[in-house]
Design a protein around this motif. Sequence first.
Motif, mmCIF file in Angstrom:
data_model
loop_
_atom_site.group_PDB
_atom_site.id
_atom_site.type_symbol
_atom_site.label_atom_id
_atom_site.label_comp_id
_atom_site.label_asym_id
_atom_site.label_seq_id
_atom_site.Cartn_x
_atom_site.Cartn_y
_atom_site.Cartn_z
ATOM 1 N N ALA A 62 5.427 -67.571 -93.049
ATOM 2 C CA ALA A 62 4.884 -66.284 -93.472
ATOM 3 C C ALA A 62 3.698 -66.543 -94.395
ATOM 4 C CB ALA A 62 5.949 -65.475 -94.190
ATOM 5 N N GLY B 196 8.376 -59.501 -90.584
ATOM 6 C CA GLY B 196 8.882 -60.866 -90.737
ATOM 7 C C GLY B 196 8.117 -61.919 -89.972
ATOM 8 N N GLN C 160 5.435 -64.869 -88.712
ATOM 9 C CA GLN C 160 4.886 -66.112 -89.249
ATOM 10 C C GLN C 160 3.562 -66.422 -88.559
ATOM 11 O OE1 GLN C 160 8.209 -68.755 -88.375
ATOM 12 N NE2 GLN C 160 8.894 -68.649 -90.503
#
Length: 543
Positions: free
Chosen positions: A349, A400, A402
């Motif tokens: 992230a 969420g 990445q």
Amino acid sequence: MTHHAPHEQEIRAAAAHVGRRRFLTATGAAAALAFATNLPGAGAAYAAEADARKITENPFTLGVASGDPQPGSVVLWTRLAPRPYEPGNGMPEARVTVRWEVAYDEHFKRLAGQGRADAHPEFNHSVHIEPTGLAPDRVYYYRFRAGSWISPVGRTRTAPARSARISDLKLAAVSCQAYHDGYFTAYRHLAEEDLDVVFHLGDYLYEYPVGANGGARNYTDRTLPAVFNRETVTLEDYRLRYALYKSDPDLQAAHAAHPFIVTWDDHEVENNYASDISEDHLPPAEFLVRRAAAYRAYWENQPLRRPQRPQGADCRLYRRLQYGQLAQFDILDTRQYRSDQAYGDGWHAPGPESLDPERTLTGAAQERWLIDGWRQSSARWNVLPQQVTFSERRNATGPGYQLSMDAWDGYAASRDRVLAGAESAGADNLVVLTGDVHVHYAFDIKKDFKDPGSRTAGVEFVTTSIASGKNGADKPANWDTYLAANPHLKFYNGRRGYLTVTLDQDTARADYRTVSAVTTPGAPVSTAASFVSEAGDPGLKPA
């Protein structure tokens, strides 16, 4: 050489501690020092000359290549290697005279230039010729002679004059050719395309071991020597690995058909290295010995000009080429000067480390050079051939997600500065060419990737690999997720192949070429998709 490479003292210090690792033997240390000192033209080594007439086996086993076209010149390359899979390539430790010819026709009835050059053992008997006085924007043929041996014939093309108003230009982009993952079939098809120039965007070779059967090639008609079945770390290792790759007939065909403009990514040295930081966290001075070997072998084996010749562990590979008034090419190096990957690399992230405004993918000097070059550009298209994915690429929908810390996503401030520089310089017809990821992508580059409605600043064409990743699939497992998570991603395909881009006054057109397989030879090629972006109105539309 009166000036010293920036890392020379560190290399000398590392080389003094011999014997700790395989590449820091006394031989490795001597080789490391030789990068700065053992160049042709000094002392006894220069005096030794071998008679080319005594070469009893074909020395042109690695073919020919040309590159870095200018309006009146193009680099011509070959390397003498009668026995390419042996250390030393079957050549004496002495210089050999090579003759070269450039002609207007493939039968060499009308010569445009000829001369002699020395193939030096210090450069592994490679030859880099820079003939001058050629006419702009025309096809030439070239070949080499050593003793009674004549090389294959290469075809090349000079760049248009800087002031020329050319109507169109067709280029190809290629990258990532892991020999052990399959055949270079895509290059056979590329050789038959009608192109002005080919851009190689990195991972020309891989450092990983190649077994006796060639890995996924699964040879039954030959056995590769054990010298390839280890990771490349020494100068000899890298030189031999180039010999393996360059002995491939499909790669030779592509080089003989078109001039190449090359830049490296990571595997020419080691996976995901960053500046002087190795994947395995070696002390930087030790890693620089390996980097010096890799950079030296890269230059020896590519059609590069003298300014690109390494100085020890350093090499200025970023450079600018013009194709008339139509295109300016700013070729980047996103490995040698980058900050270390945030959060230890991989997918993470975004956070304070990756968003740090001090982080750089290009280094400050290259970033200034790029933006200054855009300010001075009068070209219709400003093309940025470089290595890693430029556009944002989320791996999940929702909060969420990445990002890849090895790509521009891990260097967000660096990307922001480059896009702001392009905007302030008025480089509005921006086309980014990318390799690295072993898939075809087509992106709209957004001024703000968090806002899909923000201004489109340019387009990014990402080419898939020549062989890396084996056969691949039209729709990789994450295909639906990526398209949903990235509305600026207009196309995604996971087969092997290459990309062609046609530029004219009005449009940039990309054709995504794919082959059905690389683990067996001879697969056909097809066009998986085509897109256009209009000059003055960037954004991808199906062609």
